[in-house]
Design a protein around this motif. Structure first.
Motif, mmCIF file in Angstrom:
data_model
loop_
_atom_site.group_PDB
_atom_site.id
_atom_site.type_symbol
_atom_site.label_atom_id
_atom_site.label_comp_id
_atom_site.label_asym_id
_atom_site.label_seq_id
_atom_site.Cartn_x
_atom_site.Cartn_y
_atom_site.Cartn_z
ATOM 1 N N ARG A 256 38.955 56.893 38.392
ATOM 2 C CA ARG A 256 39.382 58.291 38.599
ATOM 3 C C ARG A 256 40.904 58.386 38.647
ATOM 4 O O ARG A 256 41.509 59.285 38.060
ATOM 5 C CB ARG A 256 38.760 58.835 39.887
ATOM 6 C CG ARG A 256 39.195 60.238 40.277
ATOM 7 C CD ARG A 256 38.515 61.306 39.427
ATOM 8 N NE ARG A 256 39.038 62.624 39.663
ATOM 9 C CZ ARG A 256 38.588 63.478 40.590
ATOM 10 N NH1 ARG A 256 37.579 63.157 41.351
ATOM 11 N NH2 ARG A 256 39.138 64.670 40.713
ATOM 12 N N ALA A 257 41.530 57.437 39.346
ATOM 13 C CA ALA A 257 42.997 57.415 39.416
ATOM 14 C C ALA A 257 43.597 57.205 38.029
ATOM 15 O O ALA A 257 44.578 57.860 37.656
ATOM 16 C CB ALA A 257 43.461 56.311 40.364
ATOM 17 N N LYS A 258 43.000 56.326 37.249
ATOM 18 C CA LYS A 258 43.485 56.059 35.887
ATOM 19 C C LYS A 258 43.430 57.325 35.040
ATOM 20 O O LYS A 258 44.352 57.631 34.285
ATOM 21 C CB LYS A 258 42.658 54.950 35.244
ATOM 22 C CG LYS A 258 43.057 54.606 33.824
ATOM 23 C CD LYS A 258 42.182 53.457 33.317
ATOM 24 C CE LYS A 258 42.439 53.169 31.864
ATOM 25 N NZ LYS A 258 41.681 54.020 30.962
ATOM 26 N N GLY A 259 42.355 58.091 35.160
ATOM 27 C CA GLY A 259 42.243 59.346 34.426
ATOM 28 C C GLY A 259 43.352 60.323 34.782
ATOM 29 O O GLY A 259 43.910 61.004 33.913
ATOM 30 N N ILE A 260 43.694 60.372 36.055
ATOM 31 C CA ILE A 260 44.769 61.266 36.507
ATOM 32 C C ILE A 260 46.114 60.801 35.958
ATOM 33 O O ILE A 260 46.907 61.600 35.469
ATOM 34 C CB ILE A 260 44.773 61.349 38.051
ATOM 35 C CG1 ILE A 260 43.549 62.145 38.517
ATOM 36 C CG2 ILE A 260 46.068 61.978 38.567
ATOM 37 C CD1 ILE A 260 43.303 62.122 40.006
ATOM 38 N N VAL A 261 46.354 59.496 36.004
ATOM 39 C CA VAL A 261 47.622 58.977 35.486
ATOM 40 C C VAL A 261 47.729 59.223 33.981
ATOM 41 O O VAL A 261 48.787 59.610 33.480
ATOM 42 C CB VAL A 261 47.801 57.484 35.846
ATOM 43 C CG1 VAL A 261 49.063 56.923 35.211
ATOM 44 C CG2 VAL A 261 47.852 57.305 37.359
ATOM 45 N N HIS A 262 46.639 59.023 33.244
ATOM 46 C CA HIS A 262 46.652 59.331 31.802
ATOM 47 C C HIS A 262 46.979 60.808 31.565
ATOM 48 O O HIS A 262 47.801 61.142 30.711
ATOM 49 C CB HIS A 262 45.297 59.011 31.162
ATOM 50 C CG HIS A 262 45.153 57.606 30.696
ATOM 51 N ND1 HIS A 262 45.899 57.061 29.681
ATOM 52 C CD2 HIS A 262 44.346 56.611 31.115
ATOM 53 C CE1 HIS A 262 45.555 55.808 29.485
ATOM 54 N NE2 HIS A 262 44.609 55.509 30.349
ATOM 55 N N GLY B 50 47.566 50.965 28.496
ATOM 56 C CA GLY B 50 46.371 50.193 28.787
ATOM 57 C C GLY B 50 46.407 49.673 30.223
ATOM 58 O O GLY B 50 47.342 49.941 30.974
ATOM 59 N N VAL B 51 45.377 48.934 30.578
ATOM 60 C CA VAL B 51 45.272 48.356 31.913
ATOM 61 C C VAL B 51 45.300 46.836 31.784
ATOM 62 O O VAL B 51 44.630 46.266 30.918
ATOM 63 C CB VAL B 51 43.973 48.800 32.613
ATOM 64 C CG1 VAL B 51 43.855 48.154 33.992
ATOM 65 C CG2 VAL B 51 43.909 50.308 32.724
ATOM 66 N N LEU B 52 46.082 46.209 32.650
ATOM 67 C CA LEU B 52 46.149 44.753 32.651
ATOM 68 C C LEU B 52 44.913 44.173 33.326
ATOM 69 O O LEU B 52 44.705 44.380 34.522
ATOM 70 C CB LEU B 52 47.392 44.276 33.408
ATOM 71 C CG LEU B 52 48.747 44.544 32.785
ATOM 72 C CD1 LEU B 52 49.857 44.164 33.759
ATOM 73 C CD2 LEU B 52 48.901 43.792 31.482
#
Length: 196
Positions: free
Chosen positions: A42-48, A61-63
């Motif tokens: 969910r946090a990743k979606g917000i940052v995107h 991307g994500v490491l």
């Protein structure tokens, strides 16, 4: 009673737990839950979505573990003239310290941290600790983004709450936006991070 499945956002710590929860709800309530994910996803979606706020491109991307090892290997190779005395183990210790500070919402200004952020930017990839930190930063500093993200669900259910770090907890607090709509499920006796 009187609520629909889409009124709930359910967060777990693993993808497997999210899938398991969805299957149980479908079996018990004969309903599909569309708002089930890991807290970090969910946090990743917000940052995107709001990446321009932090100066990152939307296609970052994500490491994962392997990518992180490759990034550290590149850092060691590029910086070895300045850090000959550091072993591979030392580098991982510096990374763990960087991640510990990010998990506690502390900005690390060490030379390692500055280089690590530079390499993340070069590779256009963030680690999960920075994703959560940036998500908190976005929701804290942009009232419009916070309002929009908070309006996506009336209620938030967090599973395995005992394993959330400070940054995770702050993210949940920001998503609640002052509303008493959080149900936290956890067991201190099952904490995998009892020492923090």
């Amino acid at each position: 009673v009187g609520y629909e499945p889409e009124d709930f956002f359910v967060a777990t710590l693993t993808k497997a737990a999210a899938r398991d929860f969805e299957q149980k709800v479908k079996k018990e309530l004969e309903a599909d839950l569309e708002n089930v994910s890991t807290l970090h996803h969910r946090a990743k979606g917000i940052v995107h979505k709001y990446c321009e706020h932090i100066g990152w491109p939307a296609d970052f991307g994500v490491l994962g573990k392997l990518e992180c090892e490759m990034l550290l290997a590149d850092m060691r190779a590029d910086l070895k003239a300045r850090s000959k005395k550091l072993s591979k183990r030392d580098w991982y210790g510096l990374l763990r310290e960087y991640q510990r500070k990010a998990a506690n919402l502390q900005m690390d200004e060490s030379s390692f941290a500055k280089a690590y952020r530079k390499y993340q930017s070069f590779y256009n990839a963030m680690d999960w600790y920075d994703i959560m930190r940036f998500a908190c930063e976005i929701l804290s500093n942009d009232d419009g983004a916070c309002e929009e993200e908070c309006s996506k669900a009336k209620f938030i259910l967090i599973d395995e709450y005992q394993d959330l770090n400070r940054a995770d907890q702050e993210f949940v607090r920001l998503l609640c936006d002052g509303r008493p709509t959080l149900l936290a499920v956890g067991d201190d006796n099952q904490s995998i991070y009892g020492g923090r």
